[in-house]
Design an enzyme around this catalytic site. Sequence first.
Site, PDB file in Angstrom:
ATOM      1  N   GLY A  10       0.802  -1.209   0.000  1.00  0.00           N
ATOM      2  CA  GLY A  10       0.000   0.000   0.000  1.00  0.00           C
ATOM      3  C   GLY A  10       0.843   1.270   0.000  1.00  0.00           C
ATOM      4  N   ASP A  65       1.371  -9.056   2.723  1.00  0.00           N
ATOM      5  CA  ASP A  65       0.344  -8.365   1.943  1.00  0.00           C
ATOM      6  C   ASP A  65      -0.235  -9.331   0.915  1.00  0.00           C
ATOM      7  OD1 ASP A  65      -1.182  -6.627   0.289  1.00  0.00           O
ATOM      8  OD2 ASP A  65       0.113  -4.954   0.849  1.00  0.00           O
ATOM      9  N   HIS A 125     -10.311  14.024   4.837  1.00  0.00           N
ATOM     10  CA  HIS A 125      -9.397  13.035   4.273  1.00  0.00           C
ATOM     11  C   HIS A 125      -9.722  12.769   2.806  1.00  0.00           C
ATOM     12  CE1 HIS A 125      -8.516  12.139   8.534  1.00  0.00           C
ATOM     13  NE2 HIS A 125      -7.367  11.687   8.075  1.00  0.00           N
ATOM     14  N   LYS A 185     -10.479   6.891   1.800  1.00  0.00           N
ATOM     15  CA  LYS A 185     -10.462   6.467   3.203  1.00  0.00           C
ATOM     16  C   LYS A 185     -11.732   5.710   3.538  1.00  0.00           C
ATOM     17  CE  LYS A 185      -9.639   8.124   7.915  1.00  0.00           C
ATOM     18  NZ  LYS A 185      -8.628   7.060   8.185  1.00  0.00           N
ATOM     19  N   GLY A 223      -9.681   7.903  13.055  1.00  0.00           N
ATOM     20  CA  GLY A 223      -9.175   7.548  14.371  1.00  0.00           C
ATOM     21  C   GLY A 223      -8.599   8.755  15.088  1.00  0.00           C
TER      22      GLY A 223
END
Length: 253
Positions: free
Chosen positions: A11, A34, A142, A146, A152
Site C-alpha cells: 500500500g 500483503d 481526508h 479512506k 481515528g
Amino acid sequence: MLNFIICGIGGKMGSNLVSLLSNDKQAKVVCGVDPRASDVGGIPVFFSFRDVDVIADAVIDFSSPAALDDEIAYCTANCVPLVIGSTGYTPEQLEKIKSAAHRTAVFKTANFSLGVNLMVELVKKAATALGEDFDIEIIERHHNQKVDAPSGTALMLADAANEVFEDKKPYMDGRSGQVGKRGREIGIHAVRGGTIVGEHEIMFAGEDEIISISHSARSKRVFAAGAIKAAKWIAGKKSGLYDMKDVLQNLIQ
C-alpha cells in the site's frame, strides 16, 4: 541493525516505509505481509503471517483490521513487538489488541505525527481552561479512498477533550436530522474528497469568541517517519500497551 516486517507493504504507507528505511542506518525491512503483493523492490512478501518464516525486531502494520488475528498470533508466539497504525477496529478487535499487550509489546496510536500528538496535549489544556462554557466541535478531512469515518485521529482528539470532563460528553457524528438546541455533546464531522492527506480541526466555541486548534498533514511520509521512530523505540521493550506519549514524553511537557 533492527529488522522490521511491514504489514500492508504493497500500500501507499507501505511504500513510504520502504522508501524511508532504504536509507536508514539503524533498521531495514526483512519482509512484508500483503495478500495483494508478491514482491516489493526485492523484498520478500508473504500472503499472511501464517506463512512468515523469519523473526523480526518489530512488525509495523498499516494494512487493515482484517490482518489482525494472524498478526497477533505471530507476534505473541514469537514475542515480536507490534506497531499498529491501522484504524477502524471493532470493539472486539480492540479487546484483542489489549489482550495481546499482556504477552508482547504493542504500540498503538491513531496518528504517528509529532504535530498531531502535540495537538492532543493542547486540546487537553484548552478543555481544562475553557470548561463547560465552550461547545466542542471537530472537523476532519481526508482523501476520497479512506474507508472509516470519523477518523481515528478525530476520535483521539474527542477522547482527549472528553478526558477532562470524565468522559461524560456523548459524541455526535454530524447533525443531519437533529432538531432542537445543542446539548453537552462533542460534534464530529467527516469530509471526504480528492487527495487530502489528513486535516483535523477542533473548535471551542464560547460566547463571543472561538478558539480553534488545527493540524494539516501534507504527506504520508510524516506518519511513516513516526511509525519507524516508534518501532525503533519499542524494539526490545517488555510486554505492555504503549503510544506516542511514551516516545515523546521528553518532548511534550
